[in-house]
Design an enzyme around this catalytic site. Structure first.
Site, PDB file in Angstrom:
ATOM      1  N   HIS A   1      94.120  34.036 -36.715  1.00 46.16           N
ATOM      2  CA  HIS A   1      94.869  35.291 -36.885  1.00 46.16           C
ATOM      3  C   HIS A   1      94.007  36.523 -37.067  1.00 46.16           C
ATOM      4  O   HIS A   1      94.541  37.596 -37.358  1.00 46.16           O
ATOM      5  CB  HIS A   1      95.793  35.211 -38.100  1.00 46.16           C
ATOM      6  CG  HIS A   1      96.974  34.316 -37.907  1.00 46.16           C
ATOM      7  ND1 HIS A   1      98.154  34.748 -37.370  1.00 46.16           N
ATOM      8  CD2 HIS A   1      97.139  33.006 -38.178  1.00 46.16           C
ATOM      9  CE1 HIS A   1      99.007  33.742 -37.329  1.00 46.16           C
ATOM     10  NE2 HIS A   1      98.409  32.669 -37.813  1.00 46.16           N
TER      11      HIS A   1
ATOM     12  N   LYS B   1     102.065  49.251 -43.064  1.00 40.20           N
ATOM     13  CA  LYS B   1     101.283  48.022 -42.886  1.00 40.20           C
ATOM     14  C   LYS B   1     100.294  47.978 -44.033  1.00 40.20           C
ATOM     15  O   LYS B   1     100.205  48.940 -44.806  1.00 40.20           O
ATOM     16  CB  LYS B   1     100.545  48.030 -41.546  1.00 40.20           C
ATOM     17  CG  LYS B   1      99.791  49.339 -41.266  1.00 40.20           C
ATOM     18  CD  LYS B   1      99.096  49.337 -39.920  1.00 40.20           C
ATOM     19  CE  LYS B   1     100.001  49.594 -38.758  1.00 40.20           C
ATOM     20  NZ  LYS B   1     100.122  48.523 -37.818  1.00 40.20           N
ATOM     21  N   ARG B   2      99.545  46.887 -44.159  1.00 44.14           N
ATOM     22  CA  ARG B   2      98.522  46.856 -45.205  1.00 44.14           C
ATOM     23  C   ARG B   2      97.581  48.049 -45.027  1.00 44.14           C
ATOM     24  O   ARG B   2      97.337  48.504 -43.904  1.00 44.14           O
ATOM     25  CB  ARG B   2      97.719  45.554 -45.120  1.00 44.14           C
ATOM     26  CG  ARG B   2      98.462  44.356 -45.641  1.00 44.14           C
ATOM     27  CD  ARG B   2      98.822  44.492 -47.096  1.00 44.14           C
ATOM     28  NE  ARG B   2      97.672  44.310 -47.945  1.00 44.14           N
ATOM     29  CZ  ARG B   2      97.508  43.298 -48.806  1.00 44.14           C
ATOM     30  NH1 ARG B   2      98.451  42.379 -48.933  1.00 44.14           N
ATOM     31  NH2 ARG B   2      96.425  43.210 -49.552  1.00 44.14           N
TER      32      ARG B   2
ATOM     33  N   LYS C   1      92.762  49.617 -39.803  1.00 45.46           N
ATOM     34  CA  LYS C   1      94.073  50.070 -39.319  1.00 45.46           C
ATOM     35  C   LYS C   1      94.134  51.602 -39.260  1.00 45.46           C
ATOM     36  O   LYS C   1      95.054  52.174 -38.716  1.00 45.46           O
ATOM     37  CB  LYS C   1      95.181  49.518 -40.208  1.00 45.46           C
ATOM     38  CG  LYS C   1      95.259  47.981 -40.161  1.00 45.46           C
ATOM     39  CD  LYS C   1      96.352  47.427 -41.058  1.00 45.46           C
ATOM     40  CE  LYS C   1      96.307  45.914 -41.198  1.00 45.46           C
ATOM     41  NZ  LYS C   1      97.064  45.194 -40.161  1.00 45.46           N
TER      42      LYS C   1
ATOM     43  N   THR D   1     102.614  42.902 -35.643  1.00 46.86           N
ATOM     44  CA  THR D   1     104.002  42.520 -35.392  1.00 46.86           C
ATOM     45  C   THR D   1     104.921  43.684 -35.755  1.00 46.86           C
ATOM     46  O   THR D   1     106.028  43.785 -35.227  1.00 46.86           O
ATOM     47  CB  THR D   1     104.397  41.266 -36.214  1.00 46.86           C
ATOM     48  OG1 THR D   1     103.886  41.421 -37.541  1.00 46.86           O
ATOM     49  CG2 THR D   1     103.841  39.999 -35.608  1.00 46.86           C
TER      50      THR D   1
ATOM     51  N   LYS E   1     108.491  45.353 -34.101  1.00 46.05           N
ATOM     52  CA  LYS E   1     109.724  45.693 -34.840  1.00 46.05           C
ATOM     53  C   LYS E   1     110.124  47.138 -34.577  1.00 46.05           C
ATOM     54  O   LYS E   1     111.301  47.452 -34.393  1.00 46.05           O
ATOM     55  CB  LYS E   1     109.515  45.473 -36.345  1.00 46.05           C
ATOM     56  CG  LYS E   1     109.307  44.014 -36.716  1.00 46.05           C
ATOM     57  CD  LYS E   1     108.808  43.842 -38.153  1.00 46.05           C
ATOM     58  CE  LYS E   1     108.178  42.476 -38.330  1.00 46.05           C
ATOM     59  NZ  LYS E   1     107.344  42.364 -39.534  1.00 46.05           N
TER      60      LYS E   1
HETATM   61  C1  4GP Z   1      97.303  39.141 -39.266  1.00 52.09           C
HETATM   62  C2  4GP Z   1      96.684  40.047 -38.206  1.00 52.09           C
HETATM   63  O1  4GP Z   1      95.935  41.066 -38.807  1.00 52.09           O
HETATM   64  C3  4GP Z   1      97.788  40.664 -37.378  1.00 52.09           C
HETATM   65  O2  4GP Z   1      97.213  41.414 -36.345  1.00 52.09           O
HETATM   66  C4  4GP Z   1      98.683  39.592 -36.817  1.00 52.09           C
HETATM   67  O3  4GP Z   1      99.790  40.178 -36.194  1.00 52.09           O
HETATM   68  C5  4GP Z   1      99.188  38.692 -37.939  1.00 52.09           C
HETATM   69  O4  4GP Z   1      98.096  38.142 -38.646  1.00 52.09           O
HETATM   70  C6  4GP Z   1     100.027  37.546 -37.439  1.00 52.09           C
HETATM   71  O5  4GP Z   1      99.353  36.844 -36.452  1.00 52.09           O
HETATM   72  N1  4GP Z   1      96.295  38.482 -40.036  1.00 52.09           N
HETATM   73  C7  4GP Z   1      96.489  38.226 -41.339  1.00 52.09           C
HETATM   74  C8  4GP Z   1      95.379  37.483 -42.014  1.00 52.09           C
HETATM   75  O6  4GP Z   1      97.495  38.578 -41.950  1.00 52.09           O
HETATM   76  O7  4GP Z   1      95.489  37.294 -43.242  1.00 52.09           O
HETATM   77  O8  4GP Z   1      94.432  37.092 -41.343  1.00 52.09           O
END
Ligand code: 4GP
Length: 839
Positions: A369, A560-561, A566, A668, A672
């Site tokens: 991820h 987002k975080r 970002k 994601t 949305k």
């Molecule tokens: C997140 C990614 O930063 C994000 O781009 C992706 O959409 C999401 O996973 C789901 O695949 N990664 C995390 C992590 O939240 O903790 O690595």
């Protein structure tokens, strides 16, 4: 995919019968379960009574789903994830059950307010962000597509912290999601499993003369499963989210208690329960804490033991385990499952190494991820060996066999051996969990096309060269049930009235909206929906003291975080630049804008916290400056979570997806926003690339460098100061911050951020600045032509078919898991009149 024999009934009489039954159900639950009279009941009591009533309606399907699994020999997906960010259950269950209208009428007729009851739920925030929310969307789609699945995770007592803003700074508060009582879970104490840690291993010879290994753990805890039913949309299938909670094997030690050592008596209990106490709030930042490794091992061992138990219920041995279970490792957090399953197979079930390895590698698949190097998990060999001595032995053996294979494949290439080894020996020795996951899995996937390409070419290039067919892409998706039907009822109604409601389970059907861009009446209704959604949020935030938001403004949203990659600070630089320009030229022809931010920073991430402070500081000044009144407003919405997301995605005009290309695996939130008719301003990063492909370039505001340009610039030597010196607008914006304009003259407060941008700028904010500002200029121009904007927005929503999590899950089923739907029939309709005869 329609439900048979459900309570979802159209006829009038049935409706009123059902409503009567529901009302009786609420009263019954209030009386017998909550033990209160209505006049003494709190809102929480009402919430629980309504939820228990709804939960009862799911039970019939739940039990029939379990029966179907037992009767039919079908494959189950075991989704192992350290995070499930489910969001509130009640509203979602009502929608999926098709009971929303009836329950809200029953609630209303009982003198209550459905919205108040729904809003009362404390959401289970058992995740940090993208990864955990994705897992939750996938559970919804698995159930909706009638794929038998169990989500396995951790029942953190304290989930994601609550964020408050105090004097512009983030303050973290403990989350108390379990405090009001959780009506959605069933504790299954009788299914507890035992989990060891520490201790040593020993060799012994069994009765048949075989040499075996035994792990003698120093400590044991019990894993107790708590089951939450996950219902699909308008189907009978109910899957399971099984979360594990740690308990001491015995409640306390009477020996200690009797000799007066009260503390000592409960020590073990407290230590055991610590394991599942709290979610680590770090998003994409590995921190190497021992307790975290213990959490991972704990839930993984509980889950693997559970699957083995389920399998042995049906089959005499584990030979065919991979035919019964497809186990997905959601990132490397559960990667310790590879040696754990080897241990169970070899030490407990006495398989040979080769047989065990064959079973393991046909069972697991791994999703990556993140591309951020600091997020990749690597556990110190010392720590892992201390906590899990048997697992370390197994990891060494896996590695040794794997490296032999590499040596044969690439004779004499010591460098490739060093690079691919599970053990990183460049300094202190570490276990690289991504390598373990890759080697132990039959499939590996990235979460967007670009991400997968980057994995193939960089992060996992050696593995891709070795096993060219193992690495595939499954682009992420989100569930339209929660992210459209639930959160944007106005839009959902409009769409369904125009094209029917088939889109809810087949999002590609939204394409039927396209011709309607030429229907002025439809476009007007579309605009009205957006306007009303914006009004809702304006109503929430209008008060005597704070700014009153203008619903006619362009709502420009970044939620987002908070992370430097970002680039919330890029957004801010544009805001400051716009502010500066408006101050200097009140006649500037730009539409009014409301900038909305939301997101949490990891508590230890100083720079991210400073960005939050800067957003709020700029907001304070801009919102109170009469020169820009009604033209520029900024709002930081605290405690961004699923519930707040429900409100924000539907009212956005513009979605900010502005990460540095090559850093965001997928995203994601971008999906949305688009499905709710926002236009995207974004870089060619993550799933933005595919969103732009789907909606067509003319309906997407693209800016900035692509991955190749980023790479070239880095190679050529990036110097942010040159850009600063050459760009007057940028210079003015940075200077305004640096000179203390937003910090009451304090020139030190934001210096770390400014210095980082000027002297280092790891995420190349300045390099993309000009292109971003120009693109924002274009956004403003298009927004001033509402007809054009609306057409673009409708086209965005209409072309979102690909980004339903139903499509993602169908891809996983086909490419990775090889599972098929198991439609559930409602065989057991009701309880027998005279009760059961217990076996
Ligand atoms: C997140 C990614 O930063 C994000 O781009 C992706 O959409 C999401 O996973 C789901 O695949 N990664 C995390 C992590 O939240 O903790 O690595």
């Amino acid at each position: 995919m329609t439900r048979t024999n459900t309570t979802d009934c159209n006829s009038h009489t049935n409706d009123s019968n059902n409503i009567k039954k529901l009302k009786r159900g609420f009263a019954y639950k209030l009386f017998y379960q909550q033990g209160v009279w209505p006049q003494n009941a709190s809102l929480n009591d009402y919430y629980l009574a309504v939820s228990y009533t709804v939960r009862d309606r799911m039970q019939k399907m739940f039990l029939n789903s379990i029966r179907a699994l037992q009767e039919k020999d079908s494959k189950i997906v075991g989704y192992l994830s350290a995070e499930f960010l489910m969001g509130p259950h009640l509203h979602n269950n009502l929608i999926n059950l098709g009971l929303y209208d009836q329950v809200s009428r029953a609630v209303e007729e009982s003198g209550l307010d459905i919205k108040q009851i729904i809003d009362h739920e404390e959401e289970p925030g058992l995740g940090n962000g993208g990864l955990g929310r994705l897992a939750a969307c996938y559970l919804d789609s698995l159930a909706t597509l009638q794929i038998p699945a169990i989500g396995y995770g951790i029942r953190y007592e304290f989930g994601m912290f609550d964020q408050e803003i105090e004097n512009g700074w983030q303050k973290e508060l403990g989350d108390r999601w379990l405090h009001p009582g959780n009506p959605w879970e069933f504790k299954k104490a009788h299914m507890a499993v035992e989990i060891g840690s520490g201790g040593y291993t020993e060799r012994y010879t069994d009765d048949h003369g075989n040499l075996r290994v035994r792990w003698v753990p120093a400590r044991m805890v019990k894993g107790i499963p708590y089951d939450t039913p996950v219902i699909g949309y308008r189907v009978n299938n109910v899957n399971l989210l099984r979360l594990w909670s740690a308990e001491a094997p015995k409640s306390f030690d009477f020996d200690d208690f009797n000799v007066g050592d009260y503390q000592g008596a409960v020590h073990e209990k407290i230590m055991a329960e610590t394991i599942t106490k709290v979610l680590y709030p770090n998003d994409e930042q590995f921190r190497g804490k021992e307790l975290r490794l213990l959490q991972q091992y704990f839930f993984v061992s509980c889950s693997m033991q559970d699957m083995v138990r389920i399998h042995l219920f049906q089959f005499p041995n584990l030979d065919n385990f991979p035919d019964k279970f497809a186990v997905q490792l959601n990132d490397t957090h559960p990667a310790i499952a590879v040696p754990e399953f080897m241990r169970l197979l070899i030490d407990v079930h006495h398989y040979s190494w080769e047989q065990a390895w064959d079973i393991v590698t046909h069972t697991f698949a791994y999703t990556n991820h993140t591309l951020l190097p600091e997020a990749l998990e690597k556990w110190s060999v010392d720590m892992l060996g201390r906590l899990l001595p048997r697992h370390l032995e197994i990891i060494y053996e896996i590695n040794s066999r794997f490296l032999d294979l590499i040596r044969i494949k690439y004779p004499g290439d010591v460098d490739v051996v060093r690079r691919m080894s599970i053990i990183d020996e460049s300094g202190e020795r570490y276990v690289r969990m991504a390598h373990l996951a890759c080697i132990g899995s039959h499939a590996i996937n990235g979460v967007a096309e670009l991400h997968t390409r980057l994995l193939k070419n960089h992060t996992l290039a050696d593995f891709h060269r070795l096993w060219p067919d193992k690495l595939t892409n499954v682009t992420n998706g989100v569930t339209p049930r929660r992210w459209m039907v639930l959160s944007n009822p106005r839009l959902a109604r409009l769409i369904s009235s125009a094209i029917g409601d088939g889109w809810i389970t087949d999002l590609y059907k939204l394409r039927k909206l396209e011709p309607l861009v030429d229907d002025p009446a439809f476009c007007e209704k579309w605009q009205q929906v957006k306007f009303e959604n914006k009004q809702d949020i304006c109503a929430m935030f209008s008060c005597d003291c704070g700014p009153v938001f203008n619903p006619y403004a362009l709502f420009d949203v970044q939620v987002k975080r908070i992370h430097e990659y970002k680039r919330q600070h890029l957004n801010l630089l544009h805001i400051v630049n716009l502010y500066h320009r408006l101050k200097n030229n009140p006649d500037l022809d730009v539409p009014p804008r409301t900038f909305i931010f939301g997101g949490k920073a990891a508590p230890g991430y100083t720079m991210a916290k400073l960005i939050i402070k800067l957003i709020n500081s700029v907001a304070d000044v801009v919102n109170s400056d009469p020169d820009v009144k009604n033209r520029l407003q900024i709002l930081f919405i605290p405690n961004f979570n699923v519930q707040i997301g429900h409100m924000l995605y539907p009212m956005a005009d513009l979605s900010e997806q502005i990460s540095l290309a090559g850093k965001e695996a997928s995203g994601t939130g971008n999906m949305k926003f688009s499905m709710n008719g926002a236009l995207t301003i974004g870089t060619l990063d993550g799933a933005n690339v595919e969103i732009r492909e789907e909606v067509a370039p003319e309906n997407f505001f693209l800016f900035g460098m692509d991955v190749n340009a980023v790479e070239d610039l880095r190679r050529a030597g990036y110097n942010p100061q040159t850009i600063y010196n050459q760009n007057e607008g940028l210079k003015a914006a940075i200077n305004l911050i640096a000179m203390g304009h937003f910090s009451h003259g304090d020139q030190e407060l934001f210096r770390p951020l400014i210095d980082s941008l000027l002297y280092h700028d790891p995420y190349m904010v300045l390099a993309d600045y000009q292109s971003y500002v120009e693109c924002q200029q274009k956004v403003g121009e298009v927004f001033q032509d509402p007809g054009r904007w609306t057409k673009m927005a409708i086209r965005n929503a209409a072309r979102m078919g690909k980004f339903s999590s139903d499509r993602s899950i169908a891809d996983y089923c086909r490419k990775v898991w090889k599972v098929k739907p198991l439609p559930v029939e409602l065989k057991l309709q009701r309880l027998p009149e005279n009760g059961f005869k217990f076996p």
